[in-house]
Design an enzyme around this catalytic site. Structure first.
Site, PDB file in Angstrom:
ATOM      1  N   LEU A 210      -7.075  -8.323   9.699  1.00 38.75           N
ATOM      2  CA  LEU A 210      -8.285  -9.204  10.286  1.00 38.75           C
ATOM      3  C   LEU A 210      -7.675 -10.722  11.238  1.00 38.75           C
ATOM      4  O   LEU A 210      -7.786 -10.339  12.149  1.00 38.75           O
ATOM      5  CB  LEU A 210      -8.911  -9.623   9.226  1.00 38.75           C
ATOM      6  CG  LEU A 210     -10.118  -8.388   8.952  1.00 38.75           C
ATOM      7  CD1 LEU A 210     -10.666  -8.693   7.992  1.00 38.75           C
ATOM      8  CD2 LEU A 210     -10.682  -7.389   9.790  1.00 38.75           C
TER       9      LEU A 210
ATOM     10  N   ARG B 201       0.932  -0.925  -0.175  1.00 42.92           N
ATOM     11  CA  ARG B 201      -0.249  -0.067  -0.287  1.00 42.92           C
ATOM     12  C   ARG B 201       0.792   1.477  -0.449  1.00 42.92           C
ATOM     13  O   ARG B 201       0.761   1.879  -1.402  1.00 42.92           O
ATOM     14  CB  ARG B 201      -0.767   0.257   1.093  1.00 42.92           C
ATOM     15  CG  ARG B 201      -2.210  -1.067   1.267  1.00 42.92           C
ATOM     16  CD  ARG B 201      -2.854  -1.152   2.810  1.00 42.92           C
ATOM     17  NE  ARG B 201      -4.129  -1.876   2.072  1.00 42.92           N
ATOM     18  CZ  ARG B 201      -4.724  -2.683   2.682  1.00 42.92           C
ATOM     19  NH1 ARG B 201      -4.390  -2.058   4.009  1.00 42.92           N
ATOM     20  NH2 ARG B 201      -6.332  -3.512   2.229  1.00 42.92           N
TER      21      ARG B 201
END
Lengths: 631, 263
Positions: free
Chosen positions: A437, A303
C-alpha cells in the site's frame, strides 16, 4: 527537447487502484488534466483486497529505537537486496507523510484509547510500524483516495473512463508514448486517446496462475501489452506466494498477515495422520514450527520463508488430514483483538461455515503479489543539484530520489510510466507485508510529480500529443480491431477457459514456491504447446454488437501466455535462490553472478522473452546474508 | 473441508439465468445444467457455464455476462438477485442455497431490477457514484501537501465511522428498498449513510450544510418509507436505519437554522 506547443498538457492514467488514484491526485493538483481509465469503477479496484495495513516509521516506534533508515534496511533485506536502494530510501522516508495525508483525508485508522493512530506488528520487523483500519486497510485507503479523486472529477480536473480496457500504448516516431488505445467493455468501441504521458498502474498478474488471491482483472494484460510494444519487464520471476490463504474453487482468498501480527499462530499436529478435531489436540502435541525455528521473529518472518516452511511441512506429511493445509489459530486471542480482525474472520466464516473465533482456520500458501513488473528508472538524489536545502541539511548522494525528475517511475519508453504493483521497483525478491500500500501511494504522490513535469515539458521527447498525426492513432486502432477480428474469424476448437485453467495449473506447479531447472524446462515446453493451442482458439460469442466478455477474456489470455513465458524464462535463467525465487537445484544466493535486475525484452520475431541482467549498485547498505533465525 | 456435499445431494442442479442481450432488448430465461462440486459458489457456476456455453437443451449459447472482480465480498461488483435474494454471487455458496427444499434443486440468477441492464446479469450502477458526487462525499482537505496529521479521534468514534466506511457501493440496500425505483430521484440508504459518514468527520463537517441541502430536496431523506429492508440485506451489516434516523435529526436542526437565516 522542450515542448514546442502551448497546448495544455494531458496525462492518461491507466488503473484506478491506490497507485493510479494517488497519481491522478498529484498530477491534477499540479494543474495537468488527467484522463483516468479503469476496467472497473475505480472504487472496486483490487486495492480493496489489501487487509493488514501500511508501514511507516512513527513516533512510538522511533522512541523505542526504530527509524526510517531501519524501515529501509528491513525492506532491502526482505527483498534480498534485489531492489535499487535510492527509491527504497525515498519511499520509507516519505512514509510518515503519507500516513498523515491519509489521516487528513479521513481514513478511519484504528485508534488508541487516547485517540492516536494505533499500530500493529507485521512481518520482517521487530517494531510496531504498521498503521491499519480494522483488517480492511486497503479498502479504507482506496476509498479515501477515491473520494479525493471524485472531488477532482467534480471540479473538472479528472475525467474518468470506467469500464474501459487498455489495449495498446501509442508510441510516436521519436519512440515516446503519446497516448493509448482502449476499448469500452460495454459497447466494445475501440478508440485512441491522446496523452502527453501515460501511467500504467494496473496491478499484478495473478490470473497467469489461474487461482491466486488477486482479483479477476489482475491479468498482467496491460503490462504484457506494453512489454510487447517494447517496454522492458524487470524481475518477472519474482512472484510472491502468501503463506496464509483459504484454498477455494474460483480463487484463493487472502487471510491477512495481520492475523499473525495480532498474535495468531501457525501450527500442525505433531502426529502424522492426526484425526482429532484441532480444539482437542493438546498443546504438547502441536508443532508451532515457525516459532520453533525462528524464536525472534516467530510467525512474522518474511512471507517467502513462512510459505516455504508451510509447504515443507505439507511435503513431509504433516498437512491437516494429509491435505495441503495447516492451522492458523487465533482462537486464544482476547475478544478485543479479534474485533480488530473482524472483516477477515467474517469472510472466512462466510466461505467455510466455520467460526475462526472458535476453531483454528485451515490455510495454505497462494500466489499473491508480483514484485516484478514493468522496468522503471529514476534519478538518484544528489546534493550537487539540491538547490533548496541549506548545505548542511543536504542529504548524501543516493539518499533518495530527486523530486520531480522526469524519469522517476518511467519505463525505458519516454513518457510511459509504471506505478504500483505493475512496476518492478521497491520490493526486490520479496515484498514485506504492509509495504505494498505504501509503495503504490508513494509512486503516485512522489513519481506523479515527475509525470506532471514531463508532460509540461521537462525532458519531453518528440512533439506533444495534440500535434501528432491522426494516422498514428488510426493505425493502432486498426491494429487492435484486426486482433479482435482475428479471434472472431479463428473459429478454432480450443476453449479459452479450459486453456486458462491449464495455464494456471502449470504455472502454479512449475513457478511458485519451489522451482527446479527440470520442472521449468517442462513448463517451457508446455507453454509452447499452449501457444500452439491458442492459435486454434474459438470464441463462443462472436457478436461485437453488444458487451462481449468472451472476446476480451480470450484476447488477454494471449497476453497472459506471453507474460508467463517471461516468468518461466527469467526463472530458468536465475540459477540461484533469492527471496521468493527458490531454486531447489541452486539453494544459495549467488551475488557474484546474480546480484542484478532481470530485464526481459520481447522478441517480436519469436514472440518470446530475451533475458539479460543489469547490475545493482549498493550505495547505502552492503550485502549481508538474509538471516531471520537469530539477529 | 469446504461446504461438503450432503450424501443424498443430486449430482447436478439447474441454473435459470435471466438474460438480456442489451440495455433495451427484452429479457428471457435460459436454463443450464451444472455439476455439483465442493466449495462451489455462484462465481464457479458462472465460470462453468462460460466454459461449456451449452444450455440445458444441449444447444450452444453465449457465455452469461456478469460483473465481478475481487471474489471475496469486498469490491461489491458481483451483486445480483439469487433465488429472489439480492447478494454478492461470490459469497453465495451453492450447497447453502440448495439446502433449502423450496429451491427444488434450482438456482435462479437475475440482474438487480433497480438499475439499467448492460447485458445479462451486469447492471449499470453509475447512479450510486453520481449521488456521492452530488453529496460531496469527501473530506475537503486543502490539498496533498504535507500539512501534518488529521484530527485525533476516540476509538468509539472511529468504530462508528468504520462501520459505515465498509460500504462497498454494492446496491443491495437500493434493490431491497420499496421507495427506490429505476426512474425516481431517491438517493437511498447508501448515499444517506455516506453523507452522515462525512458529516461526522471534523473536516468533512465543513460541507455538512451543503449535504443536508441535497438531502432536504426532492429525492432526499423524506422519500424514505421506513420499510427497513435496507439494513436487513446489507452484507456488511452497516447501521443504515440509524444513519437515516440521524440524517432526519440533522435535517430538523438544519431546517430550523435555515428559517432563521431567511429572516
Amino acid at each position: 527537447m522542450a515542448k514546442s506547443s502551448s497546448t495544455a498538457a494531458r496525462v492518461i492514467v491507466v488503473g484506478g487502484g491506490l497507485a493510479g488514484l494517488s497519481a491522478a491526485l498529484r498530477i491534477s493538483e499540479a494543474g495537468t488534466q488527467v484522463d483516468l481509465f479503469s476496467m472497473v469503477p475505480v472504487k472496486r479496484s483490487h486495492s480493496v483486497c489489501a487487509q493488514g495495513g501500511i508501514n511507516a516509521c512513527n513516533e512510538v516506534a522511533r522512541q523505542q529505537g526504530y527509524s526510517e533508515w531501519q524501515h529501509m534496511d528491513e525492506t532491502l533485506l526482505g527483498g534480498d537486496f534485489l531492489s535499487h536502494q535510492p527509491p527504497v530510501y525515498e519511499m520509507t522516508h516519505w512514509a510518515p507523510k503519507i500516513i498523515d495525508l491519509l489521516d487528513r483525508m479521513g481514513v478511519p485508522f484504528n485508534r488508541t484509547k487516547e485517540g492516536f493512530r494505533d499500530l500493529r506488528m507485521f512481518g520482517g520487523s521487530l517494531f510496531k510500524r504498521t498503521h491499519f483500519a480494522g483488517a480492511s486497510t486497503g479498502q479504507q485507503l482506496l476509498y479515501g483516495l477515491d473520494e479525493q479523486v471524485r472531488k477532482q472529477e467534480a471540479a473538472g480536473k479528472v475525467t474518468k473512463y470506467e469500464f474501459w480496457e487498455f489495449l495498446w500504448p501509442v508510441i510516436d516516431s521519436d519512440g515516446a508514448c503519446k497516448g493509448i488505445v482502449a476499448q469500452d467493455m460495454r459497447t466494445m468501441e475501440i478508440k485512441a486517446f491522446r496523452g502527453d504521458a501515460v501511467v500504467i498502474a494496473t496491478g499484478g498478474c495473478g490470473m497467469v496462475y489461474g487461482k491466486s488471491t488477486m482479483s479477476t482483472i489482475c491479468t498482467g494484460g496491460a503490462a504484457a501489452r506494453c512489454y510487447q510494444a517494447g517496454a522492458l519487464l524487470g524481475n518477472p520471476e519474482m512472484i510472491q506466494v502468501h503463506p496464509t490463504a483459504m484454498p477455494g474453487e474460483d480463487k484463493c482468498r487472502l487471510m491477512s498477515e495481520s492475523a499473525r501480527g495480532e498474535g495468531g499462530r501457525v501450527w500442525v499436529p505433531r502426529n502424522k495422520g492426526e484425526t482429532r478435531h484441532p480444539n482437542e489436540i493438546p498443546e504438547a502435541e502441536r508443532n508451532y514450527f515457525l516459532e520453533e525455528k525462528y524464536p525472534k521473529y516467530k510467525n512474522l518472518v518474511p512471507r517467502d520463508i513462512a510459505t516455504r516452511e508451510i509447504f515443507f511441512k505439507w511435503q513431509e506429511g504433516y498437512g491437516i488430514g494429509g491435505q495441503p493445509m495447516v492451522y492458523l489459530d487465533i482462537t486464544h486471542l482476547p475478544a478485543e483483538t479479534k474485533n480488530k480482525l473482524h472483516s477477515i474472520l467474517e469472510i472466512y466464516q462466510k466461505f467455510t461455515g466455520d467460526d475462526p473465533r472458535q476453531v483454528p482456520m485451515k490455510i495454505f500458501p497462494a500466489v499473491h503479489y508480483s514484485m516484478g513488473g514493468l522496468y522503471t528508472t529514476y534519478t538518484p538524489y544528489s546534493p550537487e543539484t539540491d538547490k533548496i536545502s541549506r548545505p548542511e541539511a543536504r542529504r548524501k548522494a543516493n539518499e533518495g530520489m530527486e523530486f520531480g525528475a522526469p524519469n522517476n517511475g518511467m519505463t525505458n519508453i519516454p513518457g510511459l510510466y509504471s506505478f504500483g504493483e505493475a512496476s518492478y521497483a521497491y520490493h526486490g525478491a520479496t515484498r514485506l507485508g504492509a509495504n505494498a500500500l505504501l509503495s503504490c501511494i508513494f509512486d503516485g504522490l512522489f513519481c506523479g510529480m515527475s509525470v506532471a513535469n514531463y508532460a509540461k515539458g521537462a525532458g519531453f521527447v518528440g512533439k506533444p500529443a495534440a500535434e501528432q498525426p491522426q494516422a498514428l492513432y488510426d493505425g493502432l486502432v486498426a491494429q487492435e480491431k484486426a486482433k479482435v477480428q482475428k479471434l472472431i474469424d479463428n473459429k478454432g476448437t480450443e476453449n479459452p477457459y479450459t486453456l486458462h485453467a491449464e495455464l494456471g495449473r502449470e504455472m502454479t506447479l512449475a513457478a511458485t514456491v519451489i522451482k527446479t531447472e527440470a520442472r521449468l524446462l517442462e513448463a517451457r515446453a508446455r507453454l509452447a504447446e499452449f501457444r500452439a493451442r491458442y492459435a486454434k482458439i474459438g470464441v463462443a460469442d462472436t457478436n461485437l454488437g453488444h458487451t462481449n466478455q468472451t472476446v476480451a477474456f480470450t484476447r488477454v489470455l494471449g497476453d497472459m501466455l506471453i507474460y508467463a513465458d517471461a516468468i518461466v524464462e527469467a526463472s530458468i535463467a536465475r540459477k540461484e535462490s533469492r527471496g521468493s525465487h527458490y531454486r531447489d537445484d541452486f539453494q544459495d544466493r549467488d551475488d557474484v553472478n546474480f546480484h542484478a535486475t532481470t530485464q526481459a525484452s520481447f522478441d517480436a520475431a519469436s514472440g518470446r522473452a530475451k533475458i539479460k541482467y543489469e547490475p545493482i549498485t549498493l550505495p547505502l547498505v552492503g550485502l549481508r546474508p538474509r538471516v531471520y533465525t537469530n539477529d | 473441508m469446504l461446504s461438503e456435499l450432503p450424501p443424498a445431494a443430486a449430482a447436478t442442479f439447474t441454473v435459470k439465468v435471466q438474460r438480456q442481450d442489451s440495455r433495451d432488448s427484452a429479457a428471457y430465461f435460459e436454463a443450464f445444467t451444472v455439476a455439483r462440486a465442493p466449495a462451489q459458489n455462484i462465481i464457479s457456476v458462472l465460470l462453468a457455464i462460460a466454459e461449456k456455453s451449452t444450455n440445458s437443451e444441449g444447444k450452444k449459447t453465449t457465455p452469461v455476462v456478469w460483473d465481478c472482480n475481487c471474489l471475496e465480498e469486498v469490491c461489491g461488483s458481483c451483486t445480483m438477485v439469487i433465488n429472489g435474494r439480492v447478494r454478492q454471487s461470490c459469497s453465495a455458496m451453492v450447497a447453502d442455497i440448495l439446502k433449502d427444499p423450496e429451491a427444488q434443486n434450482t438456482i435462479t440468477l437475475q440482474p438487480m431490477s433497480k438499475f439499467p441492464v448492460v447485458r445479462d446479469l451486469w447492471v449499470d450502477r453509475s447512479r450510486m457514484f453520481e449521488n456521492l458526487k452530488r453529496l460531496q462525499a469527501w473530506v475537503p482537505i486543502d490539498g496533498i501537501h504535507n500539512l501534518g496529521a488529521g484530527p485525533k479521534e476516540t476509538p468509539d468514534h472511529q468504530t462508528e465511522r468504520y462501520d459505515i466506511s465498509r460500504c462497498m457501493t454494492c446496491g443491495c440496500c437500493l434493490e431491497a428498498c420499496p421507495q427506490f425505483t429505476k426512474d425516481n430521484a431517491f438517493v437511498g440508504a447508501q448515499a444517506i449513510a455516506q453523507a452522515m459518514y462525512f458529516n461526522s468527520h471534523p473536516t468533512g463537517a465543513t460541507l455538512k450544510a451543503d449535504r443536508l441541502d441535497v438531502l432536504m430536496a426532492e429525492g432526499g431523506v423524506s422519500d424514505c418509507g421506513n420499510a427497513q429492508n435496507c439494513v436487513k440485506v446489507c452484507p456488511k451489516e452497516i447501521p443504515l436505519t440509524e444513519a437515516i434516523a440521524k440524517a432526519g435529526r440533522q435535517l430538523t436542526v438544519h431546517a430550523v437554522k435555515k428559517m432563521f437565516e431567511m429572516k
